[in-house]
Design a protein around this motif. Structure first.
Motif, PDB file in Angstrom:
ATOM      1  N   ALA A  24      16.480   7.998  -2.165  1.00 41.55           N
ATOM      2  CA  ALA A  24      17.459   8.181  -3.229  1.00 41.55           C
ATOM      3  C   ALA A  24      18.575   9.128  -2.803  1.00 41.55           C
ATOM      4  O   ALA A  24      18.369  10.020  -1.984  1.00 41.55           O
ATOM      5  CB  ALA A  24      16.776   8.749  -4.471  1.00 41.55           C
ATOM      6  N   SER A  25      19.737   8.911  -3.363  1.00 39.08           N
ATOM      7  CA  SER A  25      20.864   9.807  -3.128  1.00 39.08           C
ATOM      8  C   SER A  25      21.739   9.808  -4.370  1.00 39.08           C
ATOM      9  O   SER A  25      21.688   8.882  -5.181  1.00 39.08           O
ATOM     10  CB  SER A  25      21.670   9.361  -1.907  1.00 39.08           C
ATOM     11  OG  SER A  25      22.206   8.067  -2.099  1.00 39.08           O
ATOM     12  N   GLY A  26      22.530  10.866  -4.514  1.00 40.64           N
ATOM     13  CA  GLY A  26      23.517  10.884  -5.581  1.00 40.64           C
ATOM     14  C   GLY A  26      23.222  11.802  -6.740  1.00 40.64           C
ATOM     15  O   GLY A  26      24.118  12.055  -7.554  1.00 40.64           O
ATOM     16  N   ARG A  27      21.977  12.273  -6.887  1.00 47.19           N
ATOM     17  CA  ARG A  27      21.690  13.289  -7.891  1.00 47.19           C
ATOM     18  C   ARG A  27      20.435  14.018  -7.464  1.00 47.19           C
ATOM     19  O   ARG A  27      19.806  13.675  -6.474  1.00 47.19           O
ATOM     20  CB  ARG A  27      21.561  12.694  -9.290  1.00 47.19           C
ATOM     21  CG  ARG A  27      20.339  11.830  -9.562  1.00 47.19           C
ATOM     22  CD  ARG A  27      20.397  11.285 -10.983  1.00 47.19           C
ATOM     23  NE  ARG A  27      19.238  10.472 -11.295  1.00 47.19           N
ATOM     24  CZ  ARG A  27      19.133   9.714 -12.383  1.00 47.19           C
ATOM     25  NH1 ARG A  27      20.113   9.663 -13.273  1.00 47.19           N
ATOM     26  NH2 ARG A  27      18.046   8.999 -12.598  1.00 47.19           N
ATOM     27  N   THR A  28      20.061  15.025  -8.241  1.00 46.68           N
ATOM     28  CA  THR A  28      18.930  15.864  -7.874  1.00 46.68           C
ATOM     29  C   THR A  28      17.634  15.076  -8.002  1.00 46.68           C
ATOM     30  O   THR A  28      17.043  14.965  -9.079  1.00 46.68           O
ATOM     31  CB  THR A  28      18.882  17.118  -8.757  1.00 46.68           C
ATOM     32  OG1 THR A  28      20.143  17.784  -8.700  1.00 46.68           O
ATOM     33  CG2 THR A  28      17.781  18.055  -8.291  1.00 46.68           C
ATOM     34  N   PHE A  29      17.195  14.531  -6.891  1.00 40.66           N
ATOM     35  CA  PHE A  29      16.027  13.646  -6.877  1.00 40.66           C
ATOM     36  C   PHE A  29      14.812  14.318  -7.500  1.00 40.66           C
ATOM     37  O   PHE A  29      14.070  13.692  -8.275  1.00 40.66           O
ATOM     38  CB  PHE A  29      15.741  13.242  -5.430  1.00 40.66           C
ATOM     39  CG  PHE A  29      14.490  12.438  -5.237  1.00 40.66           C
ATOM     40  CD1 PHE A  29      13.337  13.011  -4.720  1.00 40.66           C
ATOM     41  CD2 PHE A  29      14.468  11.084  -5.562  1.00 40.66           C
ATOM     42  CE1 PHE A  29      12.194  12.272  -4.534  1.00 40.66           C
ATOM     43  CE2 PHE A  29      13.326  10.322  -5.380  1.00 40.66           C
ATOM     44  CZ  PHE A  29      12.179  10.913  -4.868  1.00 40.66           C
ATOM     45  N   SER A  30      14.586  15.577  -7.181  1.00 39.93           N
ATOM     46  CA  SER A  30      13.368  16.269  -7.596  1.00 39.93           C
ATOM     47  C   SER A  30      13.270  16.460  -9.111  1.00 39.93           C
ATOM     48  O   SER A  30      12.205  16.806  -9.613  1.00 39.93           O
ATOM     49  CB  SER A  30      13.273  17.621  -6.897  1.00 39.93           C
ATOM     50  OG  SER A  30      14.403  18.419  -7.207  1.00 39.93           O
ATOM     51  N   ALA A  75      11.592  16.777  -0.529  1.00 44.77           N
ATOM     52  CA  ALA A  75      12.434  17.287   0.558  1.00 44.77           C
ATOM     53  C   ALA A  75      13.180  16.146   1.259  1.00 44.77           C
ATOM     54  O   ALA A  75      14.246  16.360   1.836  1.00 44.77           O
ATOM     55  CB  ALA A  75      11.586  18.039   1.564  1.00 44.77           C
ATOM     56  N   LYS A  76      12.609  14.945   1.195  1.00 40.63           N
ATOM     57  CA  LYS A  76      13.234  13.782   1.825  1.00 40.63           C
ATOM     58  C   LYS A  76      13.870  12.842   0.810  1.00 40.63           C
ATOM     59  O   LYS A  76      14.344  11.764   1.176  1.00 40.63           O
ATOM     60  CB  LYS A  76      12.192  13.013   2.642  1.00 40.63           C
ATOM     61  CG  LYS A  76      11.635  13.790   3.817  1.00 40.63           C
ATOM     62  CD  LYS A  76      10.651  12.945   4.625  1.00 40.63           C
ATOM     63  CE  LYS A  76      10.138  13.711   5.828  1.00 40.63           C
ATOM     64  NZ  LYS A  76       9.165  12.924   6.632  1.00 40.63           N
ATOM     65  N   ASN A  77      13.853  13.229  -0.466  1.00 44.45           N
ATOM     66  CA  ASN A  77      14.423  12.380  -1.524  1.00 44.45           C
ATOM     67  C   ASN A  77      13.836  10.970  -1.480  1.00 44.45           C
ATOM     68  O   ASN A  77      14.558   9.972  -1.676  1.00 44.45           O
ATOM     69  CB  ASN A  77      15.943  12.291  -1.404  1.00 44.45           C
ATOM     70  CG  ASN A  77      16.632  13.589  -1.785  1.00 44.45           C
ATOM     71  OD1 ASN A  77      16.000  14.516  -2.279  1.00 44.45           O
ATOM     72  ND2 ASN A  77      17.923  13.656  -1.548  1.00 44.45           N
ATOM     73  N   THR A  78      12.557  10.880  -1.243  1.00 44.24           N
ATOM     74  CA  THR A  78      11.928   9.581  -1.028  1.00 44.24           C
ATOM     75  C   THR A  78      10.643   9.449  -1.848  1.00 44.24           C
ATOM     76  O   THR A  78       9.865  10.403  -1.934  1.00 44.24           O
ATOM     77  CB  THR A  78      11.626   9.361   0.458  1.00 44.24           C
ATOM     78  OG1 THR A  78      12.844   9.444   1.207  1.00 44.24           O
ATOM     79  CG2 THR A  78      10.991   7.997   0.698  1.00 44.24           C
ATOM     80  N   VAL A  79      10.470   8.265  -2.414  1.00 43.80           N
ATOM     81  CA  VAL A  79       9.229   7.927  -3.097  1.00 43.80           C
ATOM     82  C   VAL A  79       8.589   6.783  -2.322  1.00 43.80           C
ATOM     83  O   VAL A  79       9.278   5.925  -1.763  1.00 43.80           O
ATOM     84  CB  VAL A  79       9.479   7.545  -4.571  1.00 43.80           C
ATOM     85  CG1 VAL A  79      10.387   6.325  -4.703  1.00 43.80           C
ATOM     86  CG2 VAL A  79       8.175   7.327  -5.313  1.00 43.80           C
ATOM     87  N   TYR A  80       7.270   6.794  -2.272  1.00 39.18           N
ATOM     88  CA  TYR A  80       6.523   5.819  -1.486  1.00 39.18           C
ATOM     89  C   TYR A  80       5.566   5.037  -2.384  1.00 39.18           C
ATOM     90  O   TYR A  80       5.103   5.531  -3.416  1.00 39.18           O
ATOM     91  CB  TYR A  80       5.708   6.525  -0.399  1.00 39.18           C
ATOM     92  CG  TYR A  80       6.524   7.387   0.524  1.00 39.18           C
ATOM     93  CD1 TYR A  80       6.629   8.756   0.299  1.00 39.18           C
ATOM     94  CD2 TYR A  80       7.199   6.841   1.616  1.00 39.18           C
ATOM     95  CE1 TYR A  80       7.371   9.561   1.146  1.00 39.18           C
ATOM     96  CE2 TYR A  80       7.946   7.640   2.463  1.00 39.18           C
ATOM     97  CZ  TYR A  80       8.031   9.001   2.228  1.00 39.18           C
ATOM     98  OH  TYR A  80       8.785   9.785   3.067  1.00 39.18           O
ATOM     99  N   LEU A  81       5.246   3.846  -1.924  1.00 42.56           N
ATOM    100  CA  LEU A  81       4.210   3.059  -2.569  1.00 42.56           C
ATOM    101  C   LEU A  81       3.302   2.509  -1.476  1.00 42.56           C
ATOM    102  O   LEU A  81       3.707   1.622  -0.714  1.00 42.56           O
ATOM    103  CB  LEU A  81       4.801   1.916  -3.392  1.00 42.56           C
ATOM    104  CG  LEU A  81       3.785   1.041  -4.119  1.00 42.56           C
ATOM    105  CD1 LEU A  81       2.989   1.864  -5.125  1.00 42.56           C
ATOM    106  CD2 LEU A  81       4.466  -0.132  -4.837  1.00 42.56           C
ATOM    107  N   GLN A  82       2.116   3.078  -1.383  1.00 42.47           N
ATOM    108  CA  GLN A  82       1.109   2.593  -0.442  1.00 42.47           C
ATOM    109  C   GLN A  82       0.310   1.503  -1.133  1.00 42.47           C
ATOM    110  O   GLN A  82      -0.300   1.751  -2.175  1.00 42.47           O
ATOM    111  CB  GLN A  82       0.194   3.734   0.002  1.00 42.47           C
ATOM    112  CG  GLN A  82      -0.912   3.306   0.932  1.00 42.47           C
ATOM    113  CD  GLN A  82      -0.394   2.846   2.291  1.00 42.47           C
ATOM    114  OE1 GLN A  82       0.494   3.466   2.863  1.00 42.47           O
ATOM    115  NE2 GLN A  82      -0.942   1.749   2.800  1.00 42.47           N
TER     116      GLN A  82
END
Length: 127
Positions: A24-30, A75-82
């Motif tokens: 994600a980018s463009g706003r405060t992901f957290s 910290a990486k602005n990333t969400v995962y789906l395992q």
């Protein structure tokens, strides 16, 4: 402008695994919860899973419980789906989505509660 970019889809045999990522980018992901939805061929978009902004709460559709795990790295602005033990019925386009409300205290499963969506990534599970 918020952007969500999914990756990691592909073709896998039944019983196999895949890990999807959404950056994600463009706003405060957290500050925002994140969800995954999917659309199977000929079917409506359906909720798969949600993770709260602090990762303290997760929720899964009954059809994927135990087999799928959502996580996030703020910290990486990333969400995962395992996705493990994949079944042919898991086939579809998978979309990540950002919760429309920051610091939400509860899980949301309806697509109207999300204001930004990724372009989708195709997951195909062969039997």
């Amino acid at each position: 402008q918020v952007q969500l970019v999914e990756s990691g889809g592909g073709l896998v045999q039944a019983g196999g695994s895949l890990r999807l990522s959404c950056e994600a980018s463009g706003r405060t992901f957290s500050a925002y919860g994140m969800g995954w939805f999917r659309r199977a061929p000929g079917k409506e978009r359906e909720f798969v899973t949600y993770i709260s902004w602090r990762s303290g709460s997760t929720h899964y559709a009954d059809s994927v419980k135990v087999r799928f795990t959502i996580s996030r790295d703020n910290a990486k602005n990333t969400v995962y789906l395992q996705m493990n033990s994949l079944k042919p019925e898991d086939t579809g386009v998978y979309y990540c989505a950002a919760d429309s409300q920051p610091y939400r205290a509860y899980v949301v499963t309806t697509f109207r509660e999300y204001d930004y969506w990724g372009q989708g990534t195709q997951v195909t599970v062969s039997s």
